[in-house]
Design an enzyme around this catalytic site. Structure first.
Site, PDB file in Angstrom:
ATOM      1  N   THR A   1     -92.994 -63.091 -27.255  1.00  0.00           N
ATOM      2  CA  THR A   1     -92.525 -64.375 -27.775  1.00  0.00           C
ATOM      3  C   THR A   1     -92.011 -64.137 -29.184  1.00  0.00           C
ATOM      4  O   THR A   1     -92.791 -63.880 -30.104  1.00  0.00           O
ATOM      5  CB  THR A   1     -93.671 -65.401 -27.779  1.00  0.00           C
ATOM      6  OG1 THR A   1     -94.186 -65.547 -26.448  1.00  0.00           O
ATOM      7  CG2 THR A   1     -93.178 -66.754 -28.274  1.00  0.00           C
TER       8      THR A   1
ATOM      9  N   LYS B   1     -89.254 -70.674 -24.386  1.00  0.00           N
ATOM     10  CA  LYS B   1     -90.676 -70.307 -24.485  1.00  0.00           C
ATOM     11  C   LYS B   1     -91.324 -70.966 -25.695  1.00  0.00           C
ATOM     12  O   LYS B   1     -92.456 -71.468 -25.620  1.00  0.00           O
ATOM     13  CB  LYS B   1     -90.809 -68.778 -24.572  1.00  0.00           C
ATOM     14  CG  LYS B   1     -92.245 -68.279 -24.839  1.00  0.00           C
ATOM     15  CD  LYS B   1     -93.205 -68.633 -23.717  1.00  0.00           C
ATOM     16  CE  LYS B   1     -94.655 -68.264 -24.021  1.00  0.00           C
ATOM     17  NZ  LYS B   1     -94.880 -66.820 -24.137  1.00  0.00           N
TER      18      LYS B   1
END
Length: 324
Positions: free
Chosen positions: A139, A214
């Site tokens: 991420t 995300k």
């Protein structure tokens, strides 16, 4: 039983030995082709050769093991070699250096932050053959992947923006959800391997788009998590136990993934502790700061994310370290 390029069969500890020895060529990318791959290979399809995996910590190790469980040959690299043990026990080959992944046509990356992603991608670019694909499961900020995509294109590589969600248990079962950004050619070539790790893959556009998606998921989920922590503290102050509140909201409007999976992050805290991950790199801290940074990049106001970034980690860590 698996054959090596020499045709010999090997077995280690009752498991097929997927280790394949590759030479460390120092020729330039313009003249070097990986063993068994024709020069000029464009990544249109994967040949079943070894997949590299860099970063085998809390989420990377079970993802690599999911690949192994689906009979993909895997080589793993990590800055902390001890973390790779579960992968090696499952049949992975240890790659001491990034250059030892040079024959891989796909390399997956699951390292903690943007700086490590940059370092790994740039290191791989020095050794991978033209046409190879790098998939980033970390991420990170959209701008980081956009910058690296330009660098990879110049080096003849493709990059996939492929962050995942679901946690270590789902990762081991190959049941993660994956947002996916990248060229249609790279996506099509890598999909068979990616499907071994994620049973739901959602294409969202170009490189950088999946990273943004995300972060949006993380903001939604951590907003709910913060609300549940506050709600449970309020109820507890009035003599109502956590379990009583959670039982109640199961059929109320306050129900969410967080309440249905209460205790999930306690387990993640313990996993991070075992792997020695600093709090600043833990998802409830790092990801929220990434949300704030990504919003700043495009002049979007996210006041809730800024507030959560300041205090949520403290509550998650405290709850995860409670004595049962």
């Amino acid at each position: 039983m698996r054959r090596t390029p020499s045709g010999r069969r090997h077995r280690v500890g009752g498991l097929p030995d997927r280790r394949v020895q590759h030479g460390n060529s120092t020729r330039s990318r313009s003249t070097r082709a990986a063993p068994g791959r024709p020069r000029g290979w464009t990544g249109a399809q994967m040949t079943g050769r070894e997949i590299g995996f860099v970063g085998v910590g809390n989420i990377g190790a079970p993802m690599a093991c999911a690949l192994l469980n689906s009979d993909w040959p895997v080589a793993v690299h990590d800055a902390t070699p001890d973390r790779a043990q579960s992968c090696l026990d499952s049949g992975a080959r240890w790659a001491p250096r990034l250059r030892d992944l040079s024959a891989c046509e796909l390399v997956s990356i699951a390292v903690p932050d943007d700086e490590q992603v940059r370092r790994v991608v740039r290191g791989l670019a020095e050794h991978l053959a033209a046409g190879s694909i790098v998939a980033v499961h970390s991420t990170v900020l959209p701008r980081t992947l956009e910058e690296l995509a330009a660098e990879c294109e110049a080096a003849g590589l493709s990059i996939l923006d492929a962050p995942v969600s679901g946690g270590p248990e789902r990762a081991l079962r190959g049941e993660l959800t994956m947002a996916l950004g990248g060229s249609e050619t790279a996506v099509a070539a890598a999909r068979p391997a990616l499907q071994a790790m994620a049973d739901r893959i959602v294409p969202v556009g170009a490189v950088g788009a999946a990273a943004a998606a995300k972060l949006a998921n993380q903001l939604m989920m951590f907003s709910a998590l913060a609300g549940v922590h506050e709600a449970l503290r309020l109820a507890e102050a009035h003599g109502v136990t956590e379990q009583q509140v959670l039982d109640l909201v199961r059929t109320c409007t306050g129900a969410s993934w967080v309440t249905e999976n209460w205790g999930f992050f306690d387990g993640v805290v313990r996993d991070y502790d075992r792997n020695g991950v600093p709090v600043r790199y833990r998802t409830w801290s790092k990801d929220l700061w990434d949300v704030v940074a990504a919003a700043r990049d495009c002049d979007v106001r996210v006041p809730l994310a800024g507030l959560l970034a300041q205090h949520l980690a403290e509550h998650v860590e405290e709850h995860g370290h409670r004595q049962d």
